[in-house]
Every structure is written in C-alpha cells, then in structure tokens.
Design an enzyme around this catalytic site. Structure first.
Site, PDB file in Angstrom:
ATOM      1  N   ARG A  46       0.882  -1.096  -0.308  1.00 52.59           N
ATOM      2  CA  ARG A  46      -0.060  -0.102   0.267  1.00 52.59           C
ATOM      3  C   ARG A  46       0.325   1.473   0.050  1.00 52.59           C
ATOM      4  O   ARG A  46       0.970   2.465  -0.485  1.00 52.59           O
ATOM      5  CB  ARG A  46      -0.594   0.490   1.104  1.00 52.59           C
ATOM      6  N   CYS A  76      -7.396  -3.461   2.189  1.00 57.37           N
ATOM      7  CA  CYS A  76      -5.935  -4.658   2.925  1.00 57.37           C
ATOM      8  C   CYS A  76      -6.957  -5.511   3.843  1.00 57.37           C
ATOM      9  O   CYS A  76      -8.302  -4.727   4.136  1.00 57.37           O
ATOM     10  CB  CYS A  76      -4.944  -3.948   3.154  1.00 57.37           C
ATOM     11  N   ARG A  97      -9.183   1.289   3.855  1.00 52.03           N
ATOM     12  CA  ARG A  97      -8.291   2.309   3.600  1.00 52.03           C
ATOM     13  C   ARG A  97      -7.950   3.199   2.612  1.00 52.03           C
ATOM     14  O   ARG A  97      -7.463   2.833   1.338  1.00 52.03           O
ATOM     15  CB  ARG A  97      -6.897   1.273   3.368  1.00 52.03           C
ATOM     16  N   ASP A 113      -0.178  -0.390  15.591  1.00 51.47           N
ATOM     17  CA  ASP A 113       0.227  -1.479  15.136  1.00 51.47           C
ATOM     18  C   ASP A 113       0.868  -1.893  16.080  1.00 51.47           C
ATOM     19  O   ASP A 113       1.812  -3.021  16.717  1.00 51.47           O
ATOM     20  CB  ASP A 113       1.961  -0.698  14.761  1.00 51.47           C
TER      21      ASP A 113
HETATM   22  N1  EPU Z   1      -7.447   7.350   5.470  1.00 51.00           N
HETATM   23  C1  EPU Z   1      -8.545   8.081   5.052  1.00 51.00           C
HETATM   24  N2  EPU Z   1      -8.981   8.670   3.904  1.00 51.00           N
HETATM   25  C2  EPU Z   1      -7.624   8.062   3.575  1.00 51.00           C
HETATM   26  C3  EPU Z   1      -5.765   8.023   4.409  1.00 51.00           C
HETATM   27  C4  EPU Z   1      -6.620   7.158   5.372  1.00 51.00           C
HETATM   28  O1  EPU Z   1      -9.614   7.863   5.595  1.00 51.00           O
HETATM   29  O2  EPU Z   1      -6.929   9.137   1.636  1.00 51.00           O
HETATM   30  C5  EPU Z   1      -7.917   6.647   7.020  1.00 51.00           C
HETATM   31  C6  EPU Z   1      -7.614   4.767   7.333  1.00 51.00           C
HETATM   32  O3  EPU Z   1      -8.579   4.536   6.053  1.00 51.00           O
HETATM   33  C7  EPU Z   1      -7.605   4.942   8.791  1.00 51.00           C
HETATM   34  C8  EPU Z   1      -6.456   5.997   9.359  1.00 51.00           C
HETATM   35  O4  EPU Z   1      -6.872   7.072   7.953  1.00 51.00           O
HETATM   36  O5  EPU Z   1      -8.609   4.196   9.026  1.00 51.00           O
HETATM   37  C9  EPU Z   1      -5.717   6.167   8.974  1.00 51.00           C
HETATM   38  O6  EPU Z   1      -4.757   5.823   7.894  1.00 51.00           O
HETATM   39  P1  EPU Z   1      -2.820   5.844   7.764  1.00 51.00           P
HETATM   40  O7  EPU Z   1      -3.452   6.869   6.377  1.00 51.00           O
HETATM   41  O8  EPU Z   1      -2.632   7.455   9.359  1.00 51.00           O
HETATM   42  O9  EPU Z   1      -2.260   5.135   7.717  1.00 51.00           O
HETATM   43  P2  EPU Z   1      -1.294   4.353   6.788  1.00 51.00           P
HETATM   44  O10 EPU Z   1      -0.335   5.769   6.780  1.00 51.00           O
HETATM   45  O11 EPU Z   1      -1.761   3.555   5.200  1.00 51.00           O
HETATM   46  C10 EPU Z   1      -0.265   4.028   8.538  1.00 51.00           C
HETATM   47  C11 EPU Z   1       1.446   2.801   8.931  1.00 51.00           C
HETATM   48  C12 EPU Z   1       0.405   1.978   8.846  1.00 51.00           C
HETATM   49  C13 EPU Z   1      -0.296   2.579  10.590  1.00 51.00           C
HETATM   50  C14 EPU Z   1      -0.476   3.418  10.281  1.00 51.00           C
HETATM   51  C15 EPU Z   1      -1.091   3.518  11.848  1.00 51.00           C
HETATM   52  C16 EPU Z   1       3.255   2.520   6.965  1.00 51.00           C
HETATM   53  C17 EPU Z   1       4.084   2.277   6.275  1.00 51.00           C
HETATM   54  N3  EPU Z   1       1.863   1.947   7.345  1.00 51.00           N
HETATM   55  O12 EPU Z   1      -0.512   3.665   7.265  1.00 51.00           O
HETATM   56  O13 EPU Z   1       1.851   0.140   9.375  1.00 51.00           O
HETATM   57  O14 EPU Z   1      -1.254   1.431  11.566  1.00 51.00           O
HETATM   58  O15 EPU Z   1      -0.072   4.315   9.314  1.00 51.00           O
HETATM   59  O16 EPU Z   1      -0.765   4.847  12.222  1.00 51.00           O
HETATM   60  O17 EPU Z   1       4.261   3.819   7.679  1.00 51.00           O
HETATM   61  C18 EPU Z   1       1.873  -1.414  10.013  1.00 51.00           C
HETATM   62  O18 EPU Z   1       3.009  -1.130   9.704  1.00 51.00           O
HETATM   63  O19 EPU Z   1       1.334  -2.903  10.259  1.00 51.00           O
HETATM   64  C19 EPU Z   1       0.810  -0.794   9.856  1.00 51.00           C
HETATM   65  C20 EPU Z   1      -0.174  -0.746   9.141  1.00 51.00           C
END
Ligand code: EPU
Length: 429
Positions: A102, A126, A131, A316
């Site tokens: 992702r 996922c 997401r 996490d």
């Molecule tokens: N969201 C939206 N719209 C968007 C973007 C996000 O609704 O355009 C929502 C997501 O669906 C979720 C929330 O906002 O409900 C937060 O998601 P975020 O965007 O912060 O997550 P991410 O950037 O996709 C990263 C980490 C994740 C971690 C999350 C939260 C990386 C590569 N991934 O994901 O890590 O859980 O932040 O801290 O940095 C993991 O390492 O196992 C993992 C899943």
C-alpha cells in the site's frame, strides 16, 4: 510457505538489537524520487517490504546499491542503501506493483512534484480495513493538481508545477502527511498542513527532506509548514529506530518474564505504550544503550487501552498488547479507533485458549492462567507477531503459518528471540 514453530515457557534474557523502522524507511526511500542526486540511507532494515519497494522505485528509474559489510558490523546491523533517481523514466506506478504494498501509492507525491504528472494505481483495500485515498486526493488538489480516476488509476497532472496551499486533513493520516509534505517541498510558495500526523516517522522524513535542502517547520506538531524550493539535492540520513519492533519485544518480555536490553531503542518514541506496559507490572528503564525491560514473574496486571494517532497508543501495537492481556489477572478492554477491521488475531488467539469478546470497536479480554499451543495463522503483520508472543507464553507448541507477513516487517525475528533463550524456529515449507 514457511512457518514458525514456538515452544512456549522460556523466559527471555539478553540483548535484542532494534532495527531501523520499516515505516520510516519506506517513505524515506520514496523521497529519493525528489532529486537527481544520491540519497544514502543507513540503518535500513532487511525486510521484504524494503525489497519490494526497491523493485517499484527501480521501475520509475531509481538506481540503487547496497553497501557491503564494514569492519565491526555484526550480521544484525542495518544496511546502507544508495538511491539515485537521476532520470525518472516512468511516471506510472502499475497495479501489479502497488497492490502488493500500500505504501507504494505514496510515490504519487514526489512524482507529481518533480515530473508534474503521475499515474498511480489505487491500492485497493487490505486485511485491516478499506483504507481509502481521499485525503491524498484532497491534499494534491489543494496544491493545484488536476486529478482524475481512470481505470483504477489516479491520474494527476500539474502542467506548470504544484503551487503551495493550505491542506487540512479531516483526520490524522500518516501516509497522506508524508505524501503532501514530499509534494510541497518542490511546489511554488508555502504549504500549510493542518491536522498533520505527528508520528516519529513523519519527523524522520522531514529531517531527511531538510538535509536534502527542503524548508520545513513544525514536524512533530499538528501544523507543518513547507516553503517550496526549486530543487533538492543528495543527503545521508540514518533511519530512526523501530518503535513498533521495540514495543513488540517489550511485550514479549512482559508476558514471558525475564530481563532484556532492547539495544538502540528510544523511549521518547513510544511513551504511551511504555506507560501502559508499566501498569501491567513490567519494569522499564531507559539506559545509554537502549531500553531495559524486566519482569519478575509476578502476575500480569490488566490495563485498558484505546489506539490513537501519535502520541497515543499505536494501532500497530494493539494486537501484541492483546496477546499480553490474554494472560493478565483480570479483565482488560482494548479499543481500536484507527482501522475498522483490525481484530483478526482474536479468533487465532482464541485457538490458544484466550477468552476475548468483541463488541464493535472494543475487545474485552478476560485473562486466563494458561494458554495452550496450537496451529494458528494470521492475515497481517502485527497480528502474526501477536501470535508469536502468545506462543512464547503458551504451554507446548504453537505453529504460526503464513510467515511471509512477519518477514514484511520484522527483521530476523526468530534469530533475535533465540539469542534471548526462546525456543523458536523457522520451518521451510
Ligand atoms: N484514511 C482515510 N483516507 C485517506 C487516508 C487514510 O480515510 O486518504 C484513514 C485510514 O483508512 C485509517 C486512518 O485514516 O482509518 C489512518 O490511516 P493512515 O493513513 O494514518 O495509515 P497509513 O499511512 O496507510 C501507516 C502505517 C501503518 C499504521 C498507520 C497508522 C506505514 C507504511 N504504514 O499507514 O502501519 O498502522 O500508519 O499509524 O507507515 C503496519 O506497519 O503494520 C501498518 C499497518
């Protein structure tokens, strides 16, 4: 497919070196697309996600090399990557690659900033939730990009380049903050990101971008200001230690008992989780070398947690904490507020004898005195490691299948645990 066999019951004692953070390394690698000079990243963990992202970046034209072993380095030291995007030859990130990871969607930020166009596949859902990418789209539009969705691709155009603007996220998103921050470094004028993620990985990316010549203020707070510059240059940056790996091993020690030094770990990156662990009876001390975790074998106290964006308790670590609570002396409540479907470990923990009831976003865990080993499997990275933690404390043998999830985010997990006395081995399948 490989699996991991854990025979529970051993205390953990010794030293576990903490790797560089996966979730910092990925956006840092993506930042290499912003300059035609070389970005050198040290302390990069050896993980499947890192290798996968290298493949994706090479498709855009990034050349890379990995430094060989140096004097005094042991086999658990992080690697040093040199990434050079001298010429971006392809601004499309295809579905076959983006669907595997992702975070690769985040290339949209640097590509549009440097090339003024990008065509990036929508990543799809996922295991942990739907997401969506709506915040990314709103953010790029606020910087003047024109966006269309065509055949499953986000097609972004900004013919004269991006123009700084005000981006206010409806809720905190780590990935959208990374992406807009990277995009804004090369935009004309100032960008303000409001309700920005404060996660240490965002701070680490901002530091690296600043070393590359970007003008950024406010990283680590909820308002980040970026003054665009015409170009960025090469830099050297060391990846911040992995706070999730740190918390994971701390919880492993808290459930098995023992005394472990988490070498290179930084307490300031996970205060909230460490406070919660202290409530459960673990003794945690910061030392010059890292973090010492000690538990004397007395019962585990129950504690309630709610996942929140940083500095709150991280999603996490939710699965790992639940594993710990399965053996607490009482009832604990664990509420997940970040992802809507991040309780898939519950059914698997139940196979080991855990007593957990789910009601909406909250899981109530009734601690049991004994877990018993069983074959289990998980559908995501953190859920998989929670099963290893439970297995370390269960009677008999637990086999965790689909180990490729673990390899995405934990560097040499079984080696690190074996060195501390765990009975754990990988079985090639
Ligand atoms: N969201 C939206 N719209 C968007 C973007 C996000 O609704 O355009 C929502 C997501 O669906 C979720 C929330 O906002 O409900 C937060 O998601 P975020 O965007 O912060 O997550 P991410 O950037 O996709 C990263 C980490 C994740 C971690 C999350 C939260 C990386 C590569 N991934 O994901 O890590 O859980 O932040 O801290 O940095 C993991 O390492 O196992 C993992 C899943």
């Amino acid at each position: 497919m490989d699996s991991i066999k854990v025979t529970g019951g051993a205390e953990l004692n010794g030293i576990i070196p903490i790797s560089g953070a996966k979730n910092a390394a990925l956006p840092l690698m993506i930042a290499s697309l912003l300059t035609d000079e070389t970005l050198t990243l040290s302390n990069v963990p050896r993980l499947r996600d890192v290798a996968q992202l290298m493949q994706i970046l090479s498709n855009h034209g990034v050349d890379y090399s990995v430094n060989g072993k140096r004097t005094g380095q042991d086999d658990l030291a992080g690697q040093t990557l040199n990434l050079t995007a001298r010429e971006i030859v392809d601004t499309t990130a295809p579905y076959e690659l983006v669907s595997k990871m992702r975070a690769s969607f985040w290339v949209v930020g640097p590509l549009i900033a440097r090339m003024h166009e990008a065509r990036v596949s929508l990543p799809g859902g996922c295991a942990i939730g739907t997401r969506p990418v709506d915040f990314f789209i709103q953010g790029l539009e606020a910087l003047g990009a024109d966006i269309e969705i065509e055949g499953g691709y986000v097609v972004v155009k900004a013919p004269g380049g991006l123009i700084g603007g005000r981006v206010e996220f409806p809720r905190v998103s780590v990935g959208a903050t990374h992406t807009i921050m990277m995009a804004a470094t090369l935009a004309k004028g100032e960008t303000e990101i409001v309700n920005a993620a404060r996660e240490p990985e965002v701070v680490d990316l901002a530091r690296c971008l600043k070393a590359m010549g970007a003008k950024i203020e406010g990283e680590g707070t909820s308002t980040i200001r970026i003054q665009g510059v015409p170009r960025l240059h090469g830099a050297h940056h060391a990846v911040v230690p992995d706070r999730i790996e740190t918390g994971t091993y701390a919880m492993a020690v808290a459930i098995t008992g023992g005394d472990v030094l988490l070498q290179g770990a930084r307490t300031d990156l996970l205060e909230s989780a460490l406070d919660t662990l202290r409530q459960t009876g673990a003794e945690i001390t910061a030392t010059d070398e890292g973090l010492k975790v000690y538990r004397n074998g007395n019962g585990i106290q129950p504690a309630d947690v709610t996942t929140e964006p940083f500095p709150g308790f991280p999603t996490d670590l939710q699965a790992q904490f639940m594993a710990l609570m399965t053996k607490a002396g009482g009832k604990s409540r664990i509420t997940e507020t970040i992802f809507e479907n991040r309780f898939m470990h519950v059914q698997e923990l139940a196979r080991l004898g855990a007593q957990i009831a789910i009601d909406g976003r909250t899981a109530t865990v009734e601690g049991v005195s004994t877990l018993r080993g069983a074959p289990v499997m998980a559908t995501d990275l953190r859920a998989s490691v929670s099963l290893v933690i439970a297995g370390l404390a269960a009677e008999g043998e637990t086999t965790v299948s689909r180990v490729y999830h673990l390899d995405r985010g934990f560097e040499r997990l079984e080696d690190k645990l074996t060195r501390c006395g765990a009975q754990i081995q990988r079985i090639s399948g």
